[in-house]
Scaffold this motif. Structure first.
Motif, mmCIF file in Angstrom:
data_model
loop_
_atom_site.group_PDB
_atom_site.id
_atom_site.type_symbol
_atom_site.label_atom_id
_atom_site.label_comp_id
_atom_site.label_asym_id
_atom_site.label_seq_id
_atom_site.Cartn_x
_atom_site.Cartn_y
_atom_site.Cartn_z
ATOM 1 N N ALA A 1 -16.213 -0.121 -65.445
ATOM 2 C CA ALA A 1 -16.204 1.268 -64.971
ATOM 3 C C ALA A 1 -17.623 1.830 -64.980
ATOM 4 N N PRO A 2 -17.951 2.691 -64.018
ATOM 5 C CA PRO A 2 -19.299 3.264 -63.991
ATOM 6 C C PRO A 2 -19.626 3.964 -65.310
ATOM 7 N N PRO A 3 -20.875 3.918 -65.794
ATOM 8 C CA PRO A 3 -22.056 3.301 -65.179
ATOM 9 C C PRO A 3 -22.173 1.791 -65.405
ATOM 10 N N ASN A 4 -21.199 1.152 -65.996
ATOM 11 C CA ASN A 4 -21.179 -0.300 -66.187
ATOM 12 C C ASN A 4 -22.469 -0.830 -66.795
ATOM 13 N N LEU A 5 -22.795 -0.332 -67.968
ATOM 14 C CA LEU A 5 -24.042 -0.707 -68.641
ATOM 15 C C LEU A 5 -24.077 -2.183 -69.018
ATOM 16 N N SER A 6 -22.905 -2.806 -69.167
ATOM 17 C CA SER A 6 -22.879 -4.216 -69.562
ATOM 18 C C SER A 6 -22.955 -5.155 -68.357
ATOM 19 N N GLY A 7 -22.959 -4.598 -67.143
ATOM 20 C CA GLY A 7 -22.998 -5.449 -65.949
ATOM 21 C C GLY A 7 -21.768 -6.321 -65.830
ATOM 22 N N SER A 8 -20.606 -5.741 -66.144
ATOM 23 C CA SER A 8 -19.368 -6.524 -66.135
ATOM 24 C C SER A 8 -18.880 -6.797 -64.712
ATOM 25 N N VAL A 9 -18.428 -8.027 -64.489
ATOM 26 C CA VAL A 9 -17.870 -8.422 -63.183
ATOM 27 C C VAL A 9 -16.551 -9.164 -63.418
ATOM 28 N N PRO A 10 -15.697 -9.222 -62.361
ATOM 29 C CA PRO A 10 -14.457 -9.991 -62.494
ATOM 30 C C PRO A 10 -14.740 -11.478 -62.665
ATOM 31 N N VAL A 11 -13.813 -12.196 -63.261
ATOM 32 C CA VAL A 11 -13.959 -13.637 -63.474
ATOM 33 C C VAL A 11 -14.191 -14.374 -62.149
ATOM 34 N N SER A 12 -13.539 -13.905 -61.090
ATOM 35 C CA SER A 12 -13.665 -14.585 -59.798
ATOM 36 C C SER A 12 -15.096 -14.534 -59.258
ATOM 37 N N ASP A 13 -15.901 -13.541 -59.674
ATOM 38 C CA ASP A 13 -17.307 -13.499 -59.249
ATOM 39 C C ASP A 13 -18.074 -14.690 -59.811
ATOM 40 N N ILE A 14 -17.624 -15.212 -60.935
ATOM 41 C CA ILE A 14 -18.313 -16.330 -61.580
ATOM 42 C C ILE A 14 -17.651 -17.656 -61.210
ATOM 43 N N LEU A 15 -16.315 -17.673 -61.150
ATOM 44 C CA LEU A 15 -15.600 -18.945 -61.004
ATOM 45 C C LEU A 15 -14.891 -19.119 -59.665
ATOM 46 N N GLY A 16 -15.031 -18.146 -58.776
ATOM 47 C CA GLY A 16 -14.552 -18.344 -57.415
ATOM 48 C C GLY A 16 -13.080 -18.079 -57.206
ATOM 49 N N ASN A 17 -12.607 -18.501 -56.044
ATOM 50 C CA ASN A 17 -11.305 -18.055 -55.544
ATOM 51 C C ASN A 17 -10.102 -18.717 -56.187
ATOM 52 N N LYS A 18 -10.332 -19.775 -56.963
ATOM 53 C CA LYS A 18 -9.141 -20.418 -57.526
ATOM 54 C C LYS A 18 -8.570 -19.655 -58.727
ATOM 55 N N VAL A 19 -9.261 -18.582 -59.129
ATOM 56 C CA VAL A 19 -8.786 -17.799 -60.273
ATOM 57 C C VAL A 19 -7.488 -17.068 -59.917
ATOM 58 N N ILE A 20 -6.441 -17.288 -60.723
ATOM 59 C CA ILE A 20 -5.173 -16.574 -60.551
ATOM 60 C C ILE A 20 -5.314 -15.210 -61.199
ATOM 61 N N ARG A 21 -5.041 -14.156 -60.434
ATOM 62 C CA ARG A 21 -5.214 -12.803 -60.987
ATOM 63 C C ARG A 21 -3.902 -12.286 -61.551
ATOM 64 N N MET A 22 -3.969 -11.809 -62.801
ATOM 65 C CA MET A 22 -2.798 -11.234 -63.485
ATOM 66 C C MET A 22 -3.172 -9.851 -64.015
ATOM 67 N N PRO A 23 -3.300 -8.866 -63.099
ATOM 68 C CA PRO A 23 -3.714 -7.542 -63.568
ATOM 69 C C PRO A 23 -2.597 -6.765 -64.264
ATOM 70 N N THR A 24 -2.913 -5.615 -64.684
ATOM 71 C CA THR A 24 -2.316 -4.547 -65.508
ATOM 72 C C THR A 24 -3.058 -4.511 -66.827
ATOM 73 N N CYS A 25 -3.054 -3.358 -67.429
ATOM 74 C CA CYS A 25 -3.914 -3.110 -68.587
ATOM 75 C C CYS A 25 -3.093 -2.762 -69.813
ATOM 76 N N PRO A 26 -2.846 -3.737 -70.713
ATOM 77 C CA PRO A 26 -3.129 -5.166 -70.553
ATOM 78 C C PRO A 26 -2.054 -5.809 -69.676
ATOM 79 N N VAL A 27 -2.205 -7.130 -69.391
ATOM 80 C CA VAL A 27 -1.118 -7.803 -68.670
ATOM 81 C C VAL A 27 0.054 -7.983 -69.634
ATOM 82 N N SER A 28 1.244 -7.831 -69.107
ATOM 83 C CA SER A 28 2.447 -8.010 -69.924
ATOM 84 C C SER A 28 2.538 -9.451 -70.425
ATOM 85 N N GLY A 29 2.851 -9.607 -71.702
ATOM 86 C CA GLY A 29 3.008 -10.937 -72.276
ATOM 87 C C GLY A 29 4.118 -11.719 -71.593
ATOM 88 N N ASP A 30 5.172 -11.021 -71.188
ATOM 89 C CA ASP A 30 6.290 -11.690 -70.510
ATOM 90 C C ASP A 30 5.835 -12.326 -69.195
#
Lengths: 446, 262
Positions: free
Chosen positions: B124-153
């Motif tokens: 979130a802005p101002p993003n002082l830690s320079g955080s990026v999604p995992v897919s920016d580092i590891l590419g398109n094969k990353v399976i995305r499981m959003p929600t905050c947090p993701v449900s354990g089920d």
């Protein structure tokens, strides 16, 4: 003298590094670092004030309801609102179930493996003292605790909507529509957890006390303790009042009594020390916070040491169960509807004691937006590094004097660290590449 | 069947996705870890500590044939020093480096939660830690499981079915369609209030949350169906609006849209 680096300290929330100096097998100095920075408070600047409640709980995945409570209280203090007694009781049920969730996980998943050999432990408990027949139940309870901490979160979810990161604590009160089904389900969950806490958890604690008595002698901190109050609005089940004991004096603590030191923090000019934990001090003194501090302030336990820190958490689990039982008996059925409101320019402090100790949120509102936000977390108190006067924080202090039998496996240090239940899920005080302070208020290990 | 190795890497986040994972019921953590997975590394769970723990992480990576779960965003500022996950043989290991190395040998990579999936709160802005999604580092094969947090089920069901070799369908953002295919609004038990234009004016009312800023119409998750914490409850069930925590723009839209200028 020999220096040892322990990193990561696993079985905590977040990333902790412990550097100790050892001479003739005794720890003579300790430095604690938290190695995660998110810049959380800076994200809140300019946000709509009410959003802070749901935003700040995302600081911490194991104790999120604490932040939603402190944040809501800071907004209410700023606006001069007092929630109804019914709302306060429901909030305490939400917060209480989160505390149960944590204490069960902390004792079994984080602490127990320091004292008995479990599968996949790579032999860190190399001389197990607890006889196998006595350890058998403990190993089985290690697995069962996952279930009991899970249902504690289910209890939270009945009133809070979900866990972690609940929705039920809102500005001015709670949102829950309490039905007889809700009460029935919560009572069922609570009964099961209470049985486990009173029987199994106490029994397992006693075994550790019996076979590791030297931990009553080590891990002590100077006699400074701080609490912002837990269930303090309900004398019948109050866990602890808002009170400090500093240099033998005691009174009600306020935000203005606290100063925060940043001299040991990472900067690009000091690249070897990756530490993002600042050092809060009350009247210039460090203070221990958490279940043991609460037990000492209220007189349930007399002395600060590693084993009493573990015991205080186990004992408190039972007290929290009793308190939730009381809150369930007094809350009213039906809806809790938020009143109309507007925000005006103001500031406020939201205090609460929580899972790991004293938590305060300070916020300032201007033009319907958050102008400033500061968070001082319990783990900042307990894990704080040395301040400008070179006074060590409580954990650093507790480690000094510990006897290390095997320097390649300093499990004695790990036991004392875990007794504090550290949580370093957020830290935020940094300098930019030009050496300028980016955000004076930004900092928080949890 | 031998247990499948699984590395759970916590990076720049709140570690709440692992807590949520411990809450899973479909199947439960006990069944999953006794029948399907060997949780080879997790900062929150692994018993060995310090260099022993780091050895375990890198040994598992070198052996290959594991599922990699990453929670939290990847902190990239100043080459990742704002997120050090531990020291290996005296050398600080950044989350950025760990993600890169662990990603290379992984059979599946799952981004658990919104920070890992889209950057989320950590970015979130101002993003002082320079955080990026995992897919920016590891590419398109990353399976995305959003929600905050993701449900354990949702996590435990996905992991079990991947191990079983079931065919999982994914959408264009690589989210499993069985979880992220339908909007909350389409499945909402309060939909009849919306259709009759009965809108809650206050938090705590038991009607439609749309006018309090509910993001249900633009958020695709199964929250109304699976609910949370063992099918107990969910945010709208607690009489509050959905804040869209599964979305790529979370948390940058106001949670209670429309109130700000009231």
């Amino acid at each position: 003298m020999k220096k040892i680096t322990i990193s990561p300290v696993t079985r905590i929330s977040g990333f902790l590094t412990c550097n100790v100096s050892i001479e003739k097998k005794y720890v003579i100095d300790a430095n604690i670092s938290g190695t995660l920075f998110r810049g959380f408070e800076s994200m809140l600047i300019g946000k709509y004030p009410e959003d802070a409640i749901y935003f700040t709980e995302r600081i911490c995945g194991i104790c999120s309801s604490a932040h939603s409570l402190a944040s809501a209280r800071s907004l209410e203090a700023a606006m001069g609102i007092t929630p109804s007694i019914n709302s306060k009781a429901i909030r305490n049920i939400i917060h209480g179930f989160d505390i149960l969730q944590n204490h069960l996980r902390q004792f079994y998943i984080f602490t127990l493996p320091d004292f008995i050999a479990l599968p996949n432990s790579e032999n860190i408990v190399y001389k197990q003292r607890i006889p196998l027949d006595e350890a058998k139940d403990m190993i089985s309870n290690y697995g069962r605790a996952i279930y009991y901490s899970r249902i504690a979160h289910e209890g939270l979810s009945i009133f809070g909507g979900k866990a972690p990161h609940n929705h039920g604590i809102v500005f001015g009160g709670v949102s829950s529509n309490v039905t007889p089904i809700d009460i029935g389900k919560a009572e069922d969950i609570l009964f099961n957890i209470t049985q486990f806490a009173e029987n199994n958890m106490q029994e397992d604690l006693h075994k550790i006390e019996k076979y590791y008595p030297e931990y009553f002698k080590i891990g002590t901190t100077p006699d400074n303790f701080l609490s912002f109050g837990l269930f303090e609005d309900f004398p019948e089940v109050m866990i602890c009042p808002d009170k400090y004991i500093i240099d033998g004096k005691s009174n009600i603590p306020i935000y203005e009594d606290i100063a925060e030191y940043t001299n040991t923090l990472y900067t690009p000019d000091n690249p070897n020390d990756y530490n993002f934990i600042k050092a809060p001090r009350i009247f210039g003194e460090p203070a221990e916070v958490g279940p043991l501090a609460r037990a000492i302030i209220t007189g349930r336990i007399k002395k600060s040491c590693t084993m009493n820190r573990i015991k205080a958490r186990c004992d408190e689990t039972i007290l929290i169960c009793k308190a939730i039982k009381y809150f369930l008996s007094i809350i009213e059925l039906g809806q809790n509807i938020q009143s109309d409101f507007t925000f005006h320019d103001s500031s406020g402090n939201g205090y609460t004691d929580t899972i790991r100790g004293a938590l305060v949120h300070h916020l300032e509102i201007k033009d319907n937006k958050i102008l400033n936000y500061d968070i001082i977390t319990p783990s900042a108190w307990n894990l704080s590094s040395k301040d400008e006067n070179n006074i060590a924080g409580p954990l650093e202090n507790a480690l000094i004097g510990t006897f290390i039998e095997d320097e390649t496996n300093p499990i004695e240090i790990i036991r004392t660290i875990h007794s504090f239940d550290p949580c370093v899920s957020c830290a935020t005080h940094i300098y930019n590449l030009n050496g300028e302070l980016l955000n004076e208020f930004n900092y928080m290990p949890w | 069947m031998p247990l499948k190795k699984l590395i759970w890497l916590e990076l720049c986040g709140c570690s709440g996705n692992f807590i949520s994972f411990l809450n899973c019921t479909t199947p439960s953590f006990d069944v999953l870890t006794s029948q399907y997975i060997n949780l080879s590394y997790s900062n929150s769970h692994t018993i060995p500590y310090g260099n022993y723990a780091m050895d375990l992480l890198f040994k598992t990576i070198n052996e290959g044939n594991y599922i990699l779960v990453i929670e939290g965003a990847v902190s990239t500022r100043d080459n990742g020093v704002y997120n050090i996950i531990g020291y290996h043989n005296g050398k600080p290991i950044t989350g950025l480096e760990a993600a890169k190395v662990a990603g290379e040998n992984a059979e599946y990579i799952i981004a658990a939660g919104t920070c890992a999936s889209f950057g989320g709160v950590s970015a979130a802005p101002p993003n002082l830690s320079g955080s990026v999604p995992v897919s920016d580092i590891l590419g398109n094969k990353v399976i995305r499981m959003p929600t905050c947090p993701v449900s354990g089920d949702w996590m435990s069901s996905l992991i079990l079915n991947l191990i079983d070799g079931k065919k999982i369908d994914y959408d264009s953002l690589n989210r499993p369609i069985y979880l992220y295919g339908i909007t909350i609004h389409d499945n909402c038990p309060r939909r009849s209030y919306f259709d009759k234009k009965i809108f809650a004016k206050h938090i705590g009312e038991i009607t439609c949350m749309f006018k309090l800023g509910c993001k249900g119409p633009v958020t695709k998750t199964p929250c109304p169906v699976t609910r949370w914490n063992g099918f107990i409850n969910w945010p709208v069930g607690a009489n509050t609006p959905c804040i869209g925590c599964a979305n790529s723009n979370f948390p940058n839209k106001d949670f209670f849209t429309g109130r700000k200028n009231k």
